[in-house]
Design an enzyme around this catalytic site. Structure first.
Site, PDB file in Angstrom:
ATOM      1  CD  GLU A  64      -2.352   8.872   8.711  1.00 47.31           C
ATOM      2  OE1 GLU A  64      -2.996   7.888   9.092  1.00 47.31           O
ATOM      3  OE2 GLU A  64      -1.097   8.910   8.712  1.00 47.31           O
ATOM      4  N   PRO A 270      10.140  -2.376   5.483  1.00 48.88           N
ATOM      5  CG  PRO A 270      11.470  -3.197   7.200  1.00 48.88           C
ATOM      6  CD  PRO A 270      11.545  -2.540   5.856  1.00 48.88           C
ATOM      7  NE  ARG A 271       2.553   2.257   7.741  1.00 46.82           N
ATOM      8  CZ  ARG A 271       2.071   3.193   6.946  1.00 46.82           C
ATOM      9  NH1 ARG A 271       2.520   3.292   5.705  1.00 46.82           N
ATOM     10  NH2 ARG A 271       1.138   4.034   7.351  1.00 46.82           N
ATOM     11  N   GLY A 316      10.773   7.888   3.277  1.00 52.05           N
ATOM     12  CA  GLY A 316      10.311   8.775   2.200  1.00 52.05           C
ATOM     13  C   GLY A 316      10.767   8.409   0.820  1.00 52.05           C
ATOM     14  CD  GLU A 317      15.472   6.832  -0.702  1.00 51.94           C
ATOM     15  OE1 GLU A 317      16.275   7.629  -1.228  1.00 51.94           O
ATOM     16  OE2 GLU A 317      15.792   5.671  -0.369  1.00 51.94           O
ATOM     17  CG  ASN A 341      -3.668   4.062   0.106  1.00 54.12           C
ATOM     18  OD1 ASN A 341      -3.544   3.937  -1.102  1.00 54.12           O
ATOM     19  ND2 ASN A 341      -4.677   4.709   0.651  1.00 54.12           N
ATOM     20  CG  LEU A 342      -4.053  -0.626  -3.298  1.00 58.03           C
ATOM     21  CD1 LEU A 342      -4.555   0.153  -4.480  1.00 58.03           C
ATOM     22  CD2 LEU A 342      -4.504  -2.069  -3.389  1.00 58.03           C
ATOM     23  CB  ILE A 343      -3.440   5.134  -3.997  1.00 53.25           C
ATOM     24  CG1 ILE A 343      -4.861   4.620  -3.727  1.00 53.25           C
ATOM     25  CG2 ILE A 343      -3.473   6.271  -5.008  1.00 53.25           C
ATOM     26  CD1 ILE A 343      -5.759   5.629  -3.039  1.00 53.25           C
ATOM     27  CD  GLU A 344       4.161   6.393  -2.495  1.00 53.74           C
ATOM     28  OE1 GLU A 344       5.162   7.121  -2.698  1.00 53.74           O
ATOM     29  OE2 GLU A 344       3.854   5.978  -1.355  1.00 53.74           O
TER      30      GLU A 344
END
Length: 440
Positions: A64, A270-271, A316-317, A341-344
């Protein structure tokens, strides 16, 4: 009935406050930031003088916060003197949010949703407007904002069918909270329909802010450098969740038994940071050699390039990881967790294989599949088989090729086109929000 429901909810939260604070303290063992400024969670801000006129944006976590970056930048362009109050609920969100701050801005934790904590928050900051990212609907927070005349916006809003059913079961609590929101800026027409059904009075469809995220150029270059350092292709398991890594490692081990060396590198990210050590133990237990990203600076050492698995234990990588890989397996989609989310991934030119569970991002997943940026498979074993088949056909380029050659890969081209085709949500949302801001 609705008043009684909110009283009951507030009472349960008040009684659970000690357990909530204890949970934060325990999480602070792995992520020390959770122990920072813990009084802010209760709406206490020390000796800071109260102020007013803030443009308040709440972004609970990393995803977010990164989506909010495009919106914040557009709002600043419209209002250069804007003072940003940025709140979060997680350590990863707060860490990423620090990069959005300018002189005069402020960053604090979102208060726990008890009447006392949210009352102290509003009394101290007196925001001119509040913008809650995605699905952050807090009954006491929204009730307090309504009483104080603070217009609240739900931006980049989404509501899955599963969440809508839950909201319907809790409608005595959820419906008045949704009705108190001045404006909902939904990602899709389907989200808008569900949000109207649960009580939101004014809903506009603006698209998804995550399409407006621009991958960091330095990270893209870093990922390309890692790719050049390898002598074999890379398969990325991105933002994996509980249960997925063990199944993936079993499938990967079986693949290695059936195919001759050299094998592709498996890169697992990992998330949740608190699971890094747990996943490292799973990899070691599978008999595969591991290199942890945290053990080198920019250039992976020789032993890392020769390892069976990389563990992406950094924050952040993701753009670097996506840029390094020929194909990504979408975490959270191989267990009934709703997917990530797959947009990145698409914005980095990385094709995606996703499992059956993508209800949290149903529209983006369907669009990506329709436009050739993603492919759906039945399970994680099928994902490994399809990834190997893609690499056998050449992947996105031959291993060791120059980074620029990735742009010539049809799969990568389709991913990049998908990411760029749906941009513009930040401008549309900022225009709507700007019309509600009433600075003193």
């Amino acid at each position: 009935m609705q008043h009684l429901a909110r009283i009951a909810y507030a009472t349960l939260l008040w009684l659970g406050t000690p357990a909530y604070l204890l949970k934060l303290w325990r999480r602070g063992r792995a992520e020390p930031l959770y122990r920072h400024a813990i009084g802010e969670r209760l709406g206490r801000y020390g000796a800071d003088a109260a102020s007013s006129g803030w443009v308040w944006v709440h972004a609970v976590s990393l995803g977010e916060t990164r989506a909010a970056a495009a919106l914040v930048a557009t709002l600043r362009a419209q209002r250069p003197a804007m003072r940003l109050l940025l709140t979060h609920g997680t350590a990863t969100g707060r860490t990423a949010g620090a990069a959005l701050l300018r002189t005069g801005d402020r960053q604090v934790w979102l208060p726990f949703d008890t009447p006392g904590a949210v009352s102290r928050f509003f009394k101290h900051f007196q925001p001119a407007i509040g913008v809650l990212m995605e699905t952050e609907i807090w009954p006491n927070l929204l009730h307090a904002a309504q009483r104080r005349g603070v217009p609240m916006v739900l931006a980049n809003a989404r509501l899955s069918e599963r969440s809508a059913r839950k909201a319907d079961r809790l409608q005595a609590l959820f419906r008045p909270a949704a009705r108190s929101v001045a404006l909902v800026l939904a990602q899709t027409p389907e989200d808008a329909q569900r949000l109207r059904a649960v009580g939101a009075p004014r809903v506009e469809v603006c698209g998804n802010l995550k399409f407006d995220m621009t991958p960091d150029a330095a990270q893209i270059a870093l990922g390309h450098a890692w790719r050049q350092a390898m002598v074999r292709p890379v398969v990325l398991a991105a933002s994996t969740r509980e249960g997925e890594e063990a199944a993936l490692l079993r499938a990967w081990g079986l693949m290695r038994q059936q195919q001759p060396a050299p094998h592709p590198l498996l890169l697992i990210v990992p998330r949740h940071p608190q699971r890094f050590d747990e996943v490292a133990a799973l990899i070691s237990g599978s008999g595969l050699t591991t290199a942890r990203r945290s053990t080198w600076a920019d250039t992976p050492p020789l032993e890392a390039t020769q390892a069976d698995v990389w563990l992406g234990d950094s924050i952040g990588e993701m753009a670097a990881y996506f840029s390094c890989a020929q194909v990504a397996l979408l975490g959270g989609s191989f267990e009934p967790l709703g997917g990530q989310n797959l947009i990145e991934a698409a914005a980095c030119g990385c094709p995606v294989l996703m499992g059956p569970h993508t209800y949290n991002f149903a529209d983006a997943a369907a669009l990506a599949q329709r436009e050739g940026a993603a492919m759906r498979v039945d399970d994680i074993e099928a994902a490994v088989r399809v990834a190997m088949a893609m690499l056998a056909q050449g992947g996105c380029e031959e291993p060791g090729a120059a980074p620029s050659s990735k742009a010539t890969c049809p799969r990568a081209d389709r991913a990049l086109a998908f990411a760029s085709r749906h941009r513009g949500a930040a401008q549309r949302m900022a225009h709507q929000i700007d019309g509600l801001i009433r600075l003193p």
